[in-house]
Design a protein around this motif. Sequence first.
Motif, PDB file in Angstrom:
ATOM      1  N   ALA A   1      -7.210 -33.155 -15.448  1.00 31.02           N
ATOM      2  CA  ALA A   1      -6.921 -33.367 -13.969  1.00 31.02           C
ATOM      3  C   ALA A   1      -5.883 -32.166 -13.496  1.00 31.02           C
ATOM      4  CB  ALA A   1      -6.639 -34.600 -13.610  1.00 31.02           C
ATOM      5  N   ALA A   2      -4.938 -31.932 -14.287  1.00 29.61           N
ATOM      6  CA  ALA A   2      -3.838 -31.022 -13.707  1.00 29.61           C
ATOM      7  C   ALA A   2      -4.304 -29.708 -13.771  1.00 29.61           C
ATOM      8  CB  ALA A   2      -2.738 -31.259 -14.663  1.00 29.61           C
TER       9      ALA A   2
ATOM     10  N   PHE B   1       4.296 -34.481 -14.025  1.00 28.81           N
ATOM     11  CA  PHE B   1       3.573 -35.627 -14.684  1.00 28.81           C
ATOM     12  C   PHE B   1       4.590 -36.592 -14.576  1.00 28.81           C
ATOM     13  CE2 PHE B   1       1.350 -32.160 -16.943  1.00 28.81           C
ATOM     14  CZ  PHE B   1       0.117 -32.600 -16.835  1.00 28.81           C
TER      15      PHE B   1
ATOM     16  N   VAL C   1       0.754 -35.437 -11.267  1.00 25.08           N
ATOM     17  CA  VAL C   1      -0.196 -36.312 -11.571  1.00 25.08           C
ATOM     18  C   VAL C   1       0.992 -37.563 -11.908  1.00 25.08           C
ATOM     19  CG1 VAL C   1      -1.386 -36.927 -13.879  1.00 25.08           C
ATOM     20  CG2 VAL C   1      -1.454 -34.670 -13.036  1.00 25.08           C
ATOM     21  N   SER C   2       0.579 -38.825 -10.860  1.00 28.26           N
ATOM     22  CA  SER C   2       1.549 -39.726 -10.861  1.00 28.26           C
ATOM     23  C   SER C   2       0.899 -41.033 -11.292  1.00 28.26           C
ATOM     24  CB  SER C   2       1.769 -39.851  -9.302  1.00 28.26           C
ATOM     25  OG  SER C   2       2.703 -40.884  -9.306  1.00 28.26           O
TER      26      SER C   2
ATOM     27  N   VAL D   1      -2.781 -36.540  -8.235  1.00 25.61           N
ATOM     28  CA  VAL D   1      -3.698 -37.253  -8.860  1.00 25.61           C
ATOM     29  C   VAL D   1      -3.193 -38.672  -9.525  1.00 25.61           C
ATOM     30  CG1 VAL D   1      -5.330 -37.281 -10.949  1.00 25.61           C
ATOM     31  CG2 VAL D   1      -4.948 -35.171  -9.744  1.00 25.61           C
ATOM     32  N   ASN D   2      -4.095 -39.668  -9.287  1.00 23.74           N
ATOM     33  CA  ASN D   2      -3.223 -40.960  -9.822  1.00 23.74           C
ATOM     34  C   ASN D   2      -4.321 -41.605 -10.668  1.00 23.74           C
ATOM     35  OD1 ASN D   2      -2.896 -41.179  -6.397  1.00 23.74           O
ATOM     36  ND2 ASN D   2      -1.053 -41.328  -8.075  1.00 23.74           N
ATOM     37  N   PRO D   3      -3.716 -41.295 -12.205  1.00 19.61           N
ATOM     38  CA  PRO D   3      -4.525 -41.961 -13.218  1.00 19.61           C
ATOM     39  C   PRO D   3      -4.187 -43.483 -13.402  1.00 19.61           C
ATOM     40  CG  PRO D   3      -2.844 -40.705 -14.173  1.00 19.61           C
ATOM     41  CD  PRO D   3      -2.732 -40.213 -12.854  1.00 19.61           C
TER      42      PRO D   3
ATOM     43  N   MET E   1      -5.354 -36.451 -18.240  1.00 21.11           N
ATOM     44  CA  MET E   1      -4.407 -35.964 -17.627  1.00 21.11           C
ATOM     45  C   MET E   1      -4.007 -34.396 -17.617  1.00 21.11           C
ATOM     46  SD  MET E   1      -1.250 -38.794 -17.980  1.00 21.11           S
ATOM     47  CE  MET E   1      -0.837 -38.696 -19.431  1.00 21.11           C
TER      48      MET E   1
ATOM     49  N   SER F   1      -8.618 -34.660  -7.134  1.00 22.58           N
ATOM     50  CA  SER F   1      -7.472 -35.307  -6.600  1.00 22.58           C
ATOM     51  C   SER F   1      -7.698 -36.863  -6.454  1.00 22.58           C
ATOM     52  CB  SER F   1      -7.229 -34.620  -5.234  1.00 22.58           C
ATOM     53  OG  SER F   1      -8.269 -35.029  -4.520  1.00 22.58           O
TER      54      SER F   1
END
Length: 302
Positions: A214-215, A67, A113-114, A162-164, A211, A221
């Motif tokens: 998604a992880a 993360f 997760v960036s 994944v880009n929140p 987050m 993605s």
Amino acid sequence: MKALITGATGFVGKRLLHRLNEPAVVLSRNAAKAEKTLSAFKVKAFNWDAENQPAPAEAFDGVDAVFHLAGDPVAEGRWTEEKKRRMRASRVEGTRNLVNTLAQLPKKPRVLVSASAVGYYGDRGDEVLTEDADPRDDLLAEVCVAWERESHAARHAGIRVVNPRIGIVLGEKGGAISKMLTPFKFGVGSPLGTGKQYMPWIHINDLVSLMLFAAERDSISGPLNGTAPNPVTNYEFTKTLGRVLNRPTFMPAPPNFMLKLLIGEFANVLLASQNAVPKRPLDAGFQFQYPTLEPALREILN
């Protein structure tokens, strides 16, 4: 899930640590200080100068998920040229240095997760912004585009990314609420500018849940709007916050030029409008605990 977190001492990072089911690994400019600050979570910290060196490979042993939340705070301090350089470098060079290490690991994490931000979209009025909307070309949008692009390089190493795109995070003892309360407590809360600009808010519990959601799901993605499904205008936000605090909100808004004089270029962020909605999280089956504003504020403030 064994996790590694950058930016773990921040508002979102601490809440994420609280939710993990086992102690995490942390990367920090000062590992000893981070371990002391986060002693309740029993983290193992490693030193990392994100802008200037690759992340330490030994920190990733056995890590399943990364993360990446680190970045110079956008809302703290005037936007001098040096401040803007740090805002960009901490995100863009920092992500590049992280991904360079990830790509060389013999056993890589499953997912990165960036973080990104709704600043990606720029000032868009009342246009409904799903994750498919194009970016704008102002400073924050350009930083977000470059930030996400650097994270995507991890895909070439077989790591899901994944880009929140995080909105205005609301929560107890930190985030946007802590900066808003003072004028309201003195009865001088007011909208900003016209009050018509949309505020893409999210409760911190929902952001952390999103987050983790998604992880844990291999089918997810790319970008996810880290915002509640019911954005509100600044006027609506102001009235709701005043009602929850039982404080008046009849003060006239400060003129735009006065706001810019007081806080500089960051005023453009406060006056920008992003009607961002979390289409991809909802399509994936994510359920928000706080989909509407008033219950979210009451949970935080009461």
